[in-house]
Motif scaffolding. Structure first.
Motif, PDB file in Angstrom:
ATOM      1  N   GLN A 244     -29.180   5.161 -17.875  1.00 37.87           N
ATOM      2  CA  GLN A 244     -30.295   5.426 -16.967  1.00 37.87           C
ATOM      3  C   GLN A 244     -30.605   4.152 -16.206  1.00 37.87           C
ATOM      4  O   GLN A 244     -30.532   3.053 -16.735  1.00 37.87           O
ATOM      5  N   ALA A 245     -30.953   4.317 -14.941  1.00 39.04           N
ATOM      6  CA  ALA A 245     -31.280   3.150 -14.117  1.00 39.04           C
ATOM      7  C   ALA A 245     -32.431   3.493 -13.194  1.00 39.04           C
ATOM      8  O   ALA A 245     -32.938   4.620 -13.178  1.00 39.04           O
ATOM      9  N   GLY A 246     -32.825   2.522 -12.409  1.00 43.59           N
ATOM     10  CA  GLY A 246     -33.954   2.694 -11.499  1.00 43.59           C
ATOM     11  C   GLY A 246     -35.134   1.887 -11.979  1.00 43.59           C
ATOM     12  O   GLY A 246     -35.278   1.594 -13.166  1.00 43.59           O
ATOM     13  N   LEU A 247     -35.983   1.529 -11.048  1.00 45.34           N
ATOM     14  CA  LEU A 247     -37.150   0.719 -11.410  1.00 45.34           C
ATOM     15  C   LEU A 247     -38.224   1.541 -12.097  1.00 45.34           C
ATOM     16  O   LEU A 247     -39.151   0.998 -12.682  1.00 45.34           O
ATOM     17  N   GLY A 248     -38.123   2.866 -12.008  1.00 46.25           N
ATOM     18  CA  GLY A 248     -38.966   3.718 -12.832  1.00 46.25           C
ATOM     19  C   GLY A 248     -40.409   3.853 -12.404  1.00 46.25           C
ATOM     20  O   GLY A 248     -41.264   4.176 -13.222  1.00 46.25           O
ATOM     21  N   THR A 249     -40.717   3.621 -11.123  1.00 42.12           N
ATOM     22  CA  THR A 249     -42.089   3.827 -10.655  1.00 42.12           C
ATOM     23  C   THR A 249     -42.270   5.294 -10.258  1.00 42.12           C
ATOM     24  O   THR A 249     -41.312   6.064 -10.196  1.00 42.12           O
ATOM     25  N   ILE A 250     -43.485   5.669  -9.986  1.00 35.86           N
ATOM     26  CA  ILE A 250     -43.746   7.050  -9.558  1.00 35.86           C
ATOM     27  C   ILE A 250     -42.989   7.352  -8.273  1.00 35.86           C
ATOM     28  O   ILE A 250     -42.403   8.427  -8.097  1.00 35.86           O
ATOM     29  N   SER A 274     -22.878  -1.953 -20.561  1.00 31.32           N
ATOM     30  CA  SER A 274     -24.298  -2.111 -20.916  1.00 31.32           C
ATOM     31  C   SER A 274     -25.085  -2.872 -19.858  1.00 31.32           C
ATOM     32  O   SER A 274     -26.299  -2.702 -19.734  1.00 31.32           O
ATOM     33  N   VAL A 275     -24.407  -3.688 -19.050  1.00 34.47           N
ATOM     34  CA  VAL A 275     -25.081  -4.482 -18.023  1.00 34.47           C
ATOM     35  C   VAL A 275     -25.367  -3.677 -16.760  1.00 34.47           C
ATOM     36  O   VAL A 275     -26.138  -4.111 -15.896  1.00 34.47           O
ATOM     37  N   THR A 276     -24.786  -2.485 -16.638  1.00 30.56           N
ATOM     38  CA  THR A 276     -24.883  -1.716 -15.393  1.00 30.56           C
ATOM     39  C   THR A 276     -26.322  -1.455 -14.950  1.00 30.56           C
ATOM     40  O   THR A 276     -26.663  -1.676 -13.778  1.00 30.56           O
ATOM     41  N   PRO A 277     -27.219  -0.964 -15.824  1.00 28.47           N
ATOM     42  CA  PRO A 277     -28.595  -0.725 -15.353  1.00 28.47           C
ATOM     43  C   PRO A 277     -29.277  -1.982 -14.830  1.00 28.47           C
ATOM     44  O   PRO A 277     -30.029  -1.919 -13.854  1.00 28.47           O
ATOM     45  N   ALA A 278     -29.018  -3.130 -15.461  1.00 27.08           N
ATOM     46  CA  ALA A 278     -29.649  -4.373 -15.010  1.00 27.08           C
ATOM     47  C   ALA A 278     -29.179  -4.752 -13.610  1.00 27.08           C
ATOM     48  O   ALA A 278     -29.970  -5.224 -12.779  1.00 27.08           O
ATOM     49  N   ILE A 279     -27.897  -4.555 -13.330  1.00 26.67           N
ATOM     50  CA  ILE A 279     -27.383  -4.860 -11.993  1.00 26.67           C
ATOM     51  C   ILE A 279     -27.977  -3.904 -10.970  1.00 26.67           C
ATOM     52  O   ILE A 279     -28.400  -4.309  -9.882  1.00 26.67           O
ATOM     53  N   MET A 280     -28.015  -2.621 -11.315  1.00 27.03           N
ATOM     54  CA  MET A 280     -28.604  -1.635 -10.420  1.00 27.03           C
ATOM     55  C   MET A 280     -30.063  -1.974 -10.106  1.00 27.03           C
ATOM     56  O   MET A 280     -30.491  -1.942  -8.936  1.00 27.03           O
ATOM     57  N   ASN A 281     -30.818  -2.334 -11.115  1.00 28.61           N
ATOM     58  CA  ASN A 281     -32.235  -2.653 -10.903  1.00 28.61           C
ATOM     59  C   ASN A 281     -32.391  -3.906 -10.053  1.00 28.61           C
ATOM     60  O   ASN A 281     -33.308  -3.996  -9.225  1.00 28.61           O
ATOM     61  N   PHE A 282     -31.505  -4.881 -10.244  1.00 30.15           N
ATOM     62  CA  PHE A 282     -31.545  -6.093  -9.428  1.00 30.15           C
ATOM     63  C   PHE A 282     -31.285  -5.765  -7.957  1.00 30.15           C
ATOM     64  O   PHE A 282     -32.003  -6.233  -7.064  1.00 30.15           O
ATOM     65  N   PHE A 283     -30.280  -4.947  -7.690  1.00 27.92           N
ATOM     66  CA  PHE A 283     -29.985  -4.578  -6.305  1.00 27.92           C
ATOM     67  C   PHE A 283     -31.140  -3.785  -5.690  1.00 27.92           C
ATOM     68  O   PHE A 283     -31.486  -3.987  -4.526  1.00 27.92           O
ATOM     69  N   GLU A 284     -31.723  -2.892  -6.449  1.00 26.40           N
ATOM     70  CA  GLU A 284     -32.847  -2.108  -5.920  1.00 26.40           C
ATOM     71  C   GLU A 284     -34.030  -3.009  -5.587  1.00 26.40           C
ATOM     72  O   GLU A 284     -34.694  -2.837  -4.554  1.00 26.40           O
ATOM     73  N   ALA A 285     -34.326  -3.956  -6.468  1.00 26.25           N
ATOM     74  CA  ALA A 285     -35.471  -4.846  -6.250  1.00 26.25           C
ATOM     75  C   ALA A 285     -35.218  -5.812  -5.096  1.00 26.25           C
ATOM     76  O   ALA A 285     -36.149  -6.209  -4.383  1.00 26.25           O
ATOM     77  N   THR A 286     -33.959  -6.185  -4.893  1.00 21.59           N
ATOM     78  CA  THR A 286     -33.624  -7.185  -3.879  1.00 21.59           C
ATOM     79  C   THR A 286     -33.468  -6.571  -2.497  1.00 21.59           C
ATOM     80  O   THR A 286     -33.878  -7.163  -1.490  1.00 21.59           O
ATOM     81  N   PHE A 287     -32.900  -5.397  -2.420  1.00 21.59           N
ATOM     82  CA  PHE A 287     -32.602  -4.775  -1.132  1.00 21.59           C
ATOM     83  C   PHE A 287     -33.480  -3.535  -0.927  1.00 21.59           C
ATOM     84  O   PHE A 287     -34.660  -3.660  -0.643  1.00 21.59           O
ATOM     85  N   ILE A 324     -17.932  -4.382 -11.787  1.00 17.46           N
ATOM     86  CA  ILE A 324     -19.058  -3.439 -11.780  1.00 17.46           C
ATOM     87  C   ILE A 324     -20.010  -3.770 -10.638  1.00 17.46           C
ATOM     88  O   ILE A 324     -20.431  -2.892  -9.876  1.00 17.46           O
ATOM     89  N   ALA A 325     -20.344  -5.058 -10.504  1.00 18.30           N
ATOM     90  CA  ALA A 325     -21.289  -5.469  -9.457  1.00 18.30           C
ATOM     91  C   ALA A 325     -20.712  -5.240  -8.063  1.00 18.30           C
ATOM     92  O   ALA A 325     -21.416  -4.774  -7.159  1.00 18.30           O
ATOM     93  N   HIS A 326     -19.430  -5.565  -7.871  1.00 15.40           N
ATOM     94  CA  HIS A 326     -18.810  -5.425  -6.548  1.00 15.40           C
ATOM     95  C   HIS A 326     -18.794  -3.971  -6.097  1.00 15.40           C
ATOM     96  O   HIS A 326     -19.215  -3.653  -4.972  1.00 15.40           O
ATOM     97  N   GLU A 327     -18.314  -3.066  -6.958  1.00 16.47           N
ATOM     98  CA  GLU A 327     -18.209  -1.666  -6.547  1.00 16.47           C
ATOM     99  C   GLU A 327     -19.586  -1.023  -6.393  1.00 16.47           C
ATOM    100  O   GLU A 327     -19.791  -0.186  -5.507  1.00 16.47           O
ATOM    101  N   MET A 328     -20.539  -1.411  -7.242  1.00 15.24           N
ATOM    102  CA  MET A 328     -21.897  -0.890  -7.086  1.00 15.24           C
ATOM    103  C   MET A 328     -22.508  -1.373  -5.769  1.00 15.24           C
ATOM    104  O   MET A 328     -23.172  -0.600  -5.068  1.00 15.24           O
TER     105      MET A 328
END
Length: 644
Positions: A244-250, A274-287, A324-328
């Motif tokens: 599961q990923a995402g910043l999880g806000t309403i 296991s690192v995938t959600p953390a990378i996804m959340n970083f990209f969402e927060a940054t971009f 993982i980071a590159h393709e995401m």
């Protein structure tokens, strides 16, 4: 994006990886797989016969068995006429056989030719602006020259099939429109395969129906615009691992990450993932939020090294963090906003490579970030030429288009230099604007589109930067001199030569660090525009050392940085007059110092005059600012003068 290598080259690359730096290994693996189908580009010309309609929907029905190299399909396509049409043309390999074409259950006349076209004759002229739907039924063994766009092989003795269509391989396994100007608005994919196996495609799985004959049909739906080369399917005995990923806000709830793994390696793969959600959340927060949040992200294992950024499901040869980071990252840069021409491939690959480097900065800290940038610089400067933008002369050279050195590493470092030039705040805001531009989002972009957004946020004119660093070749070699000039002040002098004649002078940011005793240091970013430029900077300590490019923020090689306190003492004893000068310029030096040579440079850093005399005739020079490089028996002195 992916292309083709001969088997011997692939094997040679695999064996050589063990002796290369891990970061360059990852880039080369990614570039190799993204080059997978690109041998097709040599003979590919965007088909003008498909330019008269806009695709809006595909229903793709495929029947496959990983034990057999064969595909049977039915593709239902809805399109809108952009001109009056009596025929409609699709790209399709002539090695696949079409058995019927229908419109409203009416059989239509069609033909296939050696140009890999399916030409359908419409029952009447279709008027501009009207929509229609055609149904194409076909089958056959897709063409392959060793590594094709449709693969059937094994893993741990189990059959597996997958597709890999970048840039022009989709036509090898289904009738499509292959170009970089028409995304399909939405697709439904139905994969019929042996019941015991697991099928995967873009978007969300809607159902899996047992057909009662040893097969099941799995339905996926993707409701975002997508180009043909990013549509993909795979089938084998996958083990499914959910995250599961995402910043999880309403406003931005969680969404699933669905991973399709080879069972024999599932445990190790899960640990790597296991690192995938953390990378996804970083990209969402940054971009900006993940572009396909209403569906999923995920990975599907397949038999190539590297990966391919199929929308919502990257096909992966392994699961190291950099891959993982590159393709995401491609889900933003490449899938949401797609390069509109292969000459602009750096908009996909340079950004995906740099975002993976930003993950290093985020998770590992500054030292690791600097080390990774240094590795990229070493790769870039291993040759003296080469531009980020693919020149017209190389449009059919797939190794050049997907060059790890240029499209990936140099593209990434140019992105880093834009970040340095704009500042991180403006840089990120410009990228957010680029990704959400209504004309670019889920559409195509070219280099001027990016430049426009960077300039709009920063207020800078980036024409010179793009001419030098995107369209120009090579890199600068700097000679930096620095030293104390007065209490609390230091002088830094910047000189530059260029590795390639396509750029007369690399104007831009020059990072310099001054150091003192006891670990004192202070960093400066100098906006250098001409050779011999003199910068006066405040410094709260006595300067004892100078370091060029300490954080590896710009591309350069063989640059030097020297402490020159004695030279600056000499500088104070050498004078020029009159300044401004109209006809004659005099150089005055101490009686115990000999003049050896004088070189005059214009504002572009070009050598315009040389002399060994203390009296310089400037009458023929154009009005403007010039630099003098004065070589004496006691050292080098740099001065500026104005020709009026």
């Amino acid at each position: 994006m992916k292309k083709y290598y001969l088997l011997i080259l692939v094997l040679t690359s695999v064996f050589s990886y063990a002796q290369t730096d891990i970061a360059n290994k990852e880039i080369e693996e990614i570039a190799n797989i993204e080059m997978k189908s690109a041998s097709k580009i040599i003979n590919f010309v965007a088909n003008p016969n498909t330019a008269n309609y806009d695709l809006t929907y595909h229903k793709l029905e495929f029947t496959v068995d990983p034990s057999n190299y064969y595909i049977a399909g039915k593709v239902i396509s809805t399109y809108t006429a952009l001109a009056n049409m009596s025929t409609v043309t699709f790209d399709l390999s002539s090695e696949l056989t079409v058995s019927s074409v229908k419109k409203n259950n009416l059989n239509l006349t069609f033909s296939q030719n050696t140009n890999n076209e399916l030409i359908i004759t419409l029952p009447s002229v279709q008027a501009t602006g009207t929509s229609a739907t055609v149904e194409i039924t076909y089958e056959g063994a897709p063409p392959s020259s060793g590594f094709g766009s449709f693969e059937v092989t094994t893993h741990a003795g189990q059959p597996v099939m997958w597709t890999l269509s970048e840039p022009f391989g989709a036509m090898e396994w289904w009738p499509c429109k292959q170009d970089l100007n028409d995304k399909i608005n939405s697709i439904d994919v139905f994969i019929t395969a042996p019941t015991a196996l697991v099928a995967v495609s873009n978007g969300m799985q809607q159902a899996k129906v047992n057909n009662g004959d040893g097969t099941s049909t799995t339905h996926f739906q993707h409701n975002y615009p997508i180009p043909a080369y990013l549509i993909a399917i795979a089938v084998t005995n996958y083990s499914i691992y959910n995250q599961q990923a995402g910043l999880g806000t309403i406003a931005s709830p969680f969404f699933p990450i669905v991973n399709y793994l080879y069972p024999e390696a599932a445990s190790a793969s899960q640990a790597d993932l296991s690192v995938t959600p953390a990378i996804m959340n970083f990209f969402e927060a940054t971009f900006v939020p993940y572009p396909f949040r209403a569906e999923k992200y995920g990975h599907a294992q397949f038999g190539w090294g590297g990966g391919m950024e199929h929308t919502t499901v990257s096909f992966m040869g392994g699961f190291d963090r950099g891959l993982i980071a590159h393709e995401m990252a491609h889900q933003w840069f490449g899938d949401k906003v797609t390069c509109g021409d292969w000459k602009d491939i750096w908009l996909n690959e340079g950004f995906a490579t740099y975002l993976a480097t930003m993950v290093i900065e985020h998770l590992d800290g500054e030292a690791a970030f600097i080390s990774d940038k240094n590795t990229k610089i070493n790769s870039i400067t291993s040759q003296t030429g080469g531009s980020v933008y693919v020149p017209v002369s190389d449009q059919t050279n797939v190794n050049r288009i997907f060059s790890g050195r240029l499209s990936y590493n140099k593209g990434a470092m140019v992105v880093n230099m834009l970040r340095l030039k704009l500042g991180t705040t403006n840089f990120l805001q410009a990228l957010r604007n680029y990704l959400t531009d209504v004309d670019l989002a889920y559409n195509y972009a070219v280099t001027p589109d990016l430049k426009e957004h960077l300039e709009a946020v920063s207020g800078l004119d980036l024409t010179e930067f793009f001419n030098d660093w995107v369209y120009g070749q090579g890199y600068p070699i700097y000679a930096i001199q620095a030293g104390n000039s007065s209490p609390g002040m230091a002088t830094i002098i910047v000189n530059q030569t260029q590795s390639h004649p396509s750029v007369s002078y690399f104007e831009g940011q020059v990072p310099v660090r001054l150091t003192g005793s006891g670990g004192q240091q202070q960093d400066y970013i100098l906006n250098n525009t001409v050779n011999g430029e003199n910068f006066q900077v405040s410094v709260p300590f006595n300067v004892t050392g100078v370091v060029f490019n300490p954080k590896k923020d710009i591309i350069s090689k063989n640059s030097t940085a020297v402490l020159a306190n004695e030279s600056f003492e000499l500088d104070s004893k050498v004078s020029i007059y009159p300044n401004p000068a109209s006809t004659e310029l005099n150089i005055q030096i101490p009686s115990n110092v000999s003049l050896e040579a004088v070189v005059v440079y214009n504002a572009l850093g070009q050598n315009v005059f040389e002399s060994k005399s203390a009296i310089i005739d400037v009458n023929s020079l154009s009005t403007g600012v010039y630099s003098l490089k004065i070589t004496t028996s006691e050292g080098l002195v740099l001065k500026k003068f104005i020709k009026k």
